[in-house]
Design an enzyme around this catalytic site. Structure first.
Site, PDB file in Angstrom:
ATOM      1  N   GLU A  46      -7.226   5.918   1.648  1.00 47.09           N
ATOM      2  CA  GLU A  46      -7.489   7.985   0.677  1.00 47.09           C
ATOM      3  C   GLU A  46      -8.454   8.010   1.437  1.00 47.09           C
ATOM      4  OE1 GLU A  46      -5.714   7.664  -3.830  1.00 47.09           O
ATOM      5  OE2 GLU A  46      -7.244   6.250  -3.639  1.00 47.09           O
ATOM      6  N   TYR A  47      -9.057   7.241   2.012  1.00 50.79           N
ATOM      7  CA  TYR A  47     -11.020   7.754   2.419  1.00 50.79           C
ATOM      8  C   TYR A  47     -10.435   8.365   3.753  1.00 50.79           C
ATOM      9  CZ  TYR A  47     -15.485   7.889   5.200  1.00 50.79           C
ATOM     10  OH  TYR A  47     -16.464   8.032   6.018  1.00 50.79           O
ATOM     11  N   SER A  93     -18.068   2.688  15.806  1.00 48.47           N
ATOM     12  CA  SER A  93     -17.455   2.798  15.218  1.00 48.47           C
ATOM     13  C   SER A  93     -16.087   2.681  16.277  1.00 48.47           C
ATOM     14  CB  SER A  93     -17.064   3.459  14.068  1.00 48.47           C
ATOM     15  OG  SER A  93     -16.255   3.514  12.902  1.00 48.47           O
ATOM     16  N   GLU A 124      -6.660  -7.618  18.522  1.00 43.90           N
ATOM     17  CA  GLU A 124      -6.841  -8.219  18.286  1.00 43.90           C
ATOM     18  C   GLU A 124      -6.678  -7.835  16.348  1.00 43.90           C
ATOM     19  OE1 GLU A 124     -11.282  -8.302  18.592  1.00 43.90           O
ATOM     20  OE2 GLU A 124     -11.687  -8.438  21.605  1.00 43.90           O
ATOM     21  N   LYS A 126      -7.742  -6.614  13.459  1.00 43.31           N
ATOM     22  CA  LYS A 126      -8.968  -5.797  12.711  1.00 43.31           C
ATOM     23  C   LYS A 126      -9.708  -6.428  11.336  1.00 43.31           C
ATOM     24  CE  LYS A 126     -10.331  -1.377  11.294  1.00 43.31           C
ATOM     25  NZ  LYS A 126     -11.460  -1.845  10.319  1.00 43.31           N
ATOM     26  N   ASP A 128     -11.358  -7.280   7.638  1.00 39.63           N
ATOM     27  CA  ASP A 128     -11.869  -5.852   7.010  1.00 39.63           C
ATOM     28  C   ASP A 128     -13.088  -6.542   6.288  1.00 39.63           C
ATOM     29  OD1 ASP A 128     -12.021  -3.541   5.898  1.00 39.63           O
ATOM     30  OD2 ASP A 128     -10.411  -4.434   4.160  1.00 39.63           O
ATOM     31  N   ARG A 147     -25.010  -2.679  11.019  1.00 42.53           N
ATOM     32  CA  ARG A 147     -24.881  -1.101  12.103  1.00 42.53           C
ATOM     33  C   ARG A 147     -24.928  -0.143  11.460  1.00 42.53           C
ATOM     34  NH1 ARG A 147     -18.249   0.352  11.981  1.00 42.53           N
ATOM     35  NH2 ARG A 147     -19.430   2.351  10.237  1.00 42.53           N
ATOM     36  N   GLU A 182     -17.596  -8.908  12.861  1.00 42.36           N
ATOM     37  CA  GLU A 182     -18.197  -8.756  11.807  1.00 42.36           C
ATOM     38  C   GLU A 182     -18.297  -9.318  10.357  1.00 42.36           C
ATOM     39  OE1 GLU A 182     -16.118  -6.035  11.541  1.00 42.36           O
ATOM     40  OE2 GLU A 182     -15.743  -5.467   9.652  1.00 42.36           O
ATOM     41  N   TYR A 234     -16.924 -10.721  18.140  1.00 45.09           N
ATOM     42  CA  TYR A 234     -15.518 -10.385  18.562  1.00 45.09           C
ATOM     43  C   TYR A 234     -15.999  -8.817  20.175  1.00 45.09           C
ATOM     44  CZ  TYR A 234     -16.274  -6.522  15.233  1.00 45.09           C
ATOM     45  OH  TYR A 234     -17.165  -5.834  14.571  1.00 45.09           O
ATOM     46  N   LYS A 298      -8.113  -3.249  22.337  1.00 49.12           N
ATOM     47  CA  LYS A 298      -9.029  -2.971  23.943  1.00 49.12           C
ATOM     48  C   LYS A 298      -8.862  -3.199  25.006  1.00 49.12           C
ATOM     49  CE  LYS A 298     -12.108  -5.161  20.052  1.00 49.12           C
ATOM     50  NZ  LYS A 298     -13.239  -6.392  20.147  1.00 49.12           N
ATOM     51  N   LYS A 322      -4.022   0.827  11.860  1.00 52.23           N
ATOM     52  CA  LYS A 322      -4.508   0.294  11.039  1.00 52.23           C
ATOM     53  C   LYS A 322      -2.751   0.616   9.881  1.00 52.23           C
ATOM     54  CE  LYS A 322      -8.886   1.673   9.808  1.00 52.23           C
ATOM     55  NZ  LYS A 322      -8.759   2.330   7.795  1.00 52.23           N
ATOM     56  N   CYS A 416      17.942  30.707 -11.295  1.00 46.89           N
ATOM     57  CA  CYS A 416      18.544  29.832  -9.547  1.00 46.89           C
ATOM     58  C   CYS A 416      17.103  30.126  -9.287  1.00 46.89           C
ATOM     59  CB  CYS A 416      19.453  30.214  -9.548  1.00 46.89           C
ATOM     60  SG  CYS A 416      19.068  30.251  -7.686  1.00 46.89           S
ATOM     61  N   CYS A 419      18.876  33.628  -6.762  1.00 50.70           N
ATOM     62  CA  CYS A 419      19.435  34.783  -7.161  1.00 50.70           C
ATOM     63  C   CYS A 419      19.237  35.113  -8.195  1.00 50.70           C
ATOM     64  CB  CYS A 419      20.822  34.825  -6.293  1.00 50.70           C
ATOM     65  SG  CYS A 419      21.771  33.065  -7.918  1.00 50.70           S
ATOM     66  N   CYS A 434      23.990  25.896  -9.585  1.00 51.79           N
ATOM     67  CA  CYS A 434      23.907  27.956  -9.439  1.00 51.79           C
ATOM     68  C   CYS A 434      25.329  27.831  -8.835  1.00 51.79           C
ATOM     69  CB  CYS A 434      23.092  28.223  -8.119  1.00 51.79           C
ATOM     70  SG  CYS A 434      23.580  29.732  -7.879  1.00 51.79           S
ATOM     71  N   CYS A 439      25.095  33.543  -3.777  1.00 53.56           N
ATOM     72  CA  CYS A 439      23.479  33.152  -4.020  1.00 53.56           C
ATOM     73  C   CYS A 439      23.057  33.215  -2.428  1.00 53.56           C
ATOM     74  CB  CYS A 439      23.347  31.830  -4.727  1.00 53.56           C
ATOM     75  SG  CYS A 439      21.829  31.067  -5.028  1.00 53.56           S
TER      76      CYS A 439
HETATM   77  S1  IVH Z   1     -14.698  -3.768  17.955  1.00 56.70           S
HETATM   78  C1  IVH Z   1     -16.875  -0.465  19.610  1.00 56.70           C
HETATM   79  N1  IVH Z   1     -13.463  -4.985  17.136  1.00 56.70           N
HETATM   80  O1  IVH Z   1     -13.557  -2.264  12.608  1.00 56.70           O
HETATM   81  C2  IVH Z   1     -15.890  -1.266  19.836  1.00 56.70           C
HETATM   82  N2  IVH Z   1     -13.783  -3.729  15.969  1.00 56.70           N
HETATM   83  O2  IVH Z   1     -13.179   0.498  11.259  1.00 56.70           O
HETATM   84  C3  IVH Z   1     -16.467  -1.779  18.112  1.00 56.70           C
HETATM   85  N3  IVH Z   1     -13.840  -4.517  12.949  1.00 56.70           N
HETATM   86  O3  IVH Z   1     -16.692  -1.008  13.136  1.00 56.70           O
HETATM   87  C4  IVH Z   1     -15.992  -2.461  17.482  1.00 56.70           C
HETATM   88  N4  IVH Z   1     -12.119  -5.605  13.013  1.00 56.70           N
HETATM   89  O4  IVH Z   1     -17.366  -3.162  12.111  1.00 56.70           O
HETATM   90  C5  IVH Z   1     -13.919  -4.126  16.734  1.00 56.70           C
HETATM   91  N5  IVH Z   1     -11.087  -7.394  16.453  1.00 56.70           N
HETATM   92  C6  IVH Z   1     -12.272  -5.677  16.239  1.00 56.70           C
HETATM   93  C7  IVH Z   1     -12.368  -5.758  14.557  1.00 56.70           C
HETATM   94  C8  IVH Z   1     -13.481  -4.342  14.966  1.00 56.70           C
HETATM   95  C9  IVH Z   1     -12.659  -5.651  12.776  1.00 56.70           C
HETATM   96  C10 IVH Z   1     -14.492  -3.280  12.677  1.00 56.70           C
HETATM   97  C11 IVH Z   1     -15.847  -3.109  13.034  1.00 56.70           C
HETATM   98  C12 IVH Z   1     -15.808  -1.494  13.333  1.00 56.70           C
HETATM   99  C13 IVH Z   1     -14.546  -1.084  12.276  1.00 56.70           C
HETATM  100  C14 IVH Z   1     -13.932   0.448  12.821  1.00 56.70           C
END
Ligand code: IVH
Length: 593
Positions: A46-47, A93, A124, A126, A128, A147, A182, A234, A298, A322, A416, A419, A434, A439
């Site tokens: 949602e964010y 970010s 890679e 991501k 959380d 950060r 992370e 990472y 990346k 995502k 309706c 119409c 209807c 219509c």
């Molecule tokens: S690279 C400049 N690699 O996701 C590149 N970030 O939503 C910056 N995150 O701020 C990050 N897994 O805290 C990178 N494999 C991954 C990641 C990762 C999680 C986080 C990281 C970033 C945030 C953005």
């Protein structure tokens, strides 16, 4: 007198600026709840939707307002209880998306800049959790910093020292190096901690990310140790004395130096391979043991990172895809009624727009009155939306806990919406109808169906053009399209000599289409494409079909009593016969071969 158009534009702008301000305030509120208090009130999804809306609005409002792009700022996790410290190089970010179109654009931009056909990416997981920067000086861990705003963050070194497998000392030449990664809570640890909380009668943590964010900001390191934080590295920031050439080398070297690193990552060249690897990550994500909410792409070659550079918030060489939830909550803002070509009235939920599995959804069918009653859907309700079969959005259920106690059951309108005719409930199937054949909405839908791909295939006659032709009173029913002349069409917006000629040629060509297309295009209730083909094959001409008895019709494969009587009913309407005669006079083909 002032120009009314610019007045409307000005009003629109005022509305947009109002929404922009509201969105910013809302995002600031959620940022504080998320980063500072680790107590979010809305889901990440949602964010992200709020941020996407803000970014789009900022693009619309434009730079004239000299809006300092709020959406370009990095969410700040700073906490006054900790010493603030500077990173040696800025922490960025990531831009993110829930859809593959954005990913394609990201790749296109890079290929354009680098002038290369296929880019090799590292894909890679991501993770959380919470971003962290580890600064080593001459091989010793000096500071661990969150950060923060990307320039300074909170010094949480003591808390990070509780992580067993995080090297406090590494083999490194003199100078500084920053490793980035992370901090997170493993899924099994999260469950254990929450079980304990529930047993103690306390409120459980919402998700592993909140728990990690809350833990890293605890002031008592003994408590932190109990919570069992984990880390995966990472990336690299400032780096004295050693140079890396690609991201996969960074990941391998981090492992080599004894850091907990990414166990699972893929090299992928070109977008097709990227999609494949993202899918693979999606399918194994539950086996990783830690929380992941997507894949990070990346560019592998580090020399390209310098060339591509960064925006204020994110690098242009990395992107997060995502994994979107297939079920999302939204709000019923209105219930509108749609009139179909056969007069069936379909209630439609107008939703506050949400992303589901890669697309924005703002409407969902409610099928009929019985369905609204069965699910007890009311205006203003928060509802769970799901993409049935990943294509059509449907409302799964109402979140009754969030219902406004004053919300009243929906009362199905009696007339309706197009119409005004009194609606009638048809036998057995629960649909309001209807019955006014003239219509306007029904006529429009019938024309669109007649011109559609499987029917007469006049693809220039889409919804916008048909609506315009109807409002200009140039057509009322399907046979009128054959009376259109060049001077009619060219008088409409967006039509020049060439496009007008194309439309007229397509209309002319449709006169010679196969009989089954005409039968299907007429829009006889219960007659789908296959039945239209069967009927054309059996009767060989439209006139033979019109004259067929119930018994004869029922001899056609898949035609039962209901379809047969629908066909007879249809051809007994005088407006239908009048339309058919007009089609005949215009020279539309009525027979096979
Ligand atoms: S690279 C400049 N690699 O996701 C590149 N970030 O939503 C910056 N995150 O701020 C990050 N897994 O805290 C990178 N494999 C991954 C990641 C990762 C999680 C986080 C990281 C970033 C945030 C953005």
């Amino acid at each position: 007198m002032s120009d009314p158009f610019s007045q409307i534009e000005r009003q629109k702008r005022v509305v947009m600026l109002g929404r922009l301000k509201k969105l910013r305030d809302e995002i600031i509120k959620h940022d504080l709840l998320y980063y500072r208090d680790s107590r979010p009130e809305i889901s990440d999804f949602e964010y992200d939707c709020l941020k996407i809306e803000l970014e789009n609005l900022e693009k619309l409002v434009g730079s004239a307002e000299e809006i300092e792009k709020f959406s370009q700022k990095i969410g700040d996790d700073s906490d006054p209880g900790f010493v603030s410290r500077s990173h040696l190089s800025k922490m960025f970010s990531l831009d993110n998306t829930y859809n593959l179109t954005d990913l394609k654009r990201f790749d296109e931009k890079i290929r354009r800049k680098i002038c290369c056909d296929d880019i090799t990416y590292v894909v890679e997981p991501k993770i959380d959790g919470v971003a962290i920067n580890l600064i080593y000086r001459d091989g010793d861990l000096l500071h661990a910093i969150t950060r923060g705003d990307g320039i300074h963050g909170d010094d949480v070194t003591q808390n990070l020292r509780t992580i067993d497998n995080l090297p406090q000392k590494i083999n490194w030449p003199t100078g500084f190096v920053e490793f980035r990664g992370e901090v997170f809570i493993r899924n099994d640890v999260f469950e254990r901690i929450n079980e304990k909380k529930i047993k103690a009668g306390e409120e459980p943590f919402a998700n592993p990310r909140n728990l990690a964010a809350g833990t890293i900001k605890l002031l008592d390191s003994n408590l932190v140790a109990e919570r069992q934080l984990s880390i995966i590295l990472y990336g690299v920031g400032r780096c004295d004395g050693i140079s890396y050439h690609n991201q996969s080398e960074v990941l391998a070297d981090l492992r080599q130096r004894g850091f907990p690193g990414q166990d699972v990552y893929f090299l992928a060249t070109g977008l097709d391979e990227v999609y494949e690897k993202i899918e693979k990550l999606g399918s194994i994500k539950s086996t990783l043991g830690y929380p992941t909410d997507g894949a990070v792409l990346k560019v592998n070659e580090l020399k390209y990172h310098d060339l591509l550079g960064c925006t204020a918030k994110a690098p242009r060489w990395a992107f997060a895809y995502k994994f979107s939830p297939s079920q999302v909550e939204s709000v019923i803002e209105a219930i509108s009624l749609q009139v179909g070509r056969t007069g069936i009235i379909t209630p439609v939920a107008e939703l506050s727009p949400v992303f589901i599995s890669g697309t924005m959804v703002s409407r969902a069918t409610l099928h009929n009155e019985d369905e609204i009653k069965r699910k007890d859907i009311r205006l203003g309700d928060r509802v769970i939306i799901e993409k049935a079969g990943e294509i059509i959005p449907a409302i799964l259920e109402v979140n009754l806990a969030k219902r406004d106690p004053t919300a009243m059951p929906f009362v199905f309108p009696k007339n309706c919406p197009s119409c005004g005719a009194i609606l009638e409930k048809s036998n057995g199937d629960g649909f309001w109808k209807c019955k006014n054949f003239s219509c306007a909405d029904q006529c429009r839908e019938r024309i669109l169906h007649f011109a559609s791909r499987n029917a007469m295939d006049i693809h220039q006659l889409g919804s916008t053009v048909v609506t315009k032709l109807i409002s200009a009173k140039l057509i009322e029913n399907m046979s009128d399209i054959y009376g259109l002349k060049m001077y009619h069409i060219i008088s409409m917006d967006n039509f020049g000599p060439k496009s007008s000629e194309n439309l007229l040629m397509a209309i002319e060509a449709s006169k010679h289409k196969d009989l089954y297309r005409l039968i299907y295009g007429l829009g006889i209730p219960s007659v789908g494409l296959q039945t239209a083909k069967d009927l054309a094959l059996k009767f060989n001409s439209l006139d033979a079909l019109i004259g067929a008895t119930l018994e004869k019709l029922m001899m056609v494969p898949r035609v039962g009593e209901k379809t047969a009587s629908d066909i007879i009913d249809f051809f007994s309407k005088k407006q239908v016969i009048a339309t058919i005669e007009a089609l005949r006079n215009h020279g539309v083909n009525f027979s096979n071969g």
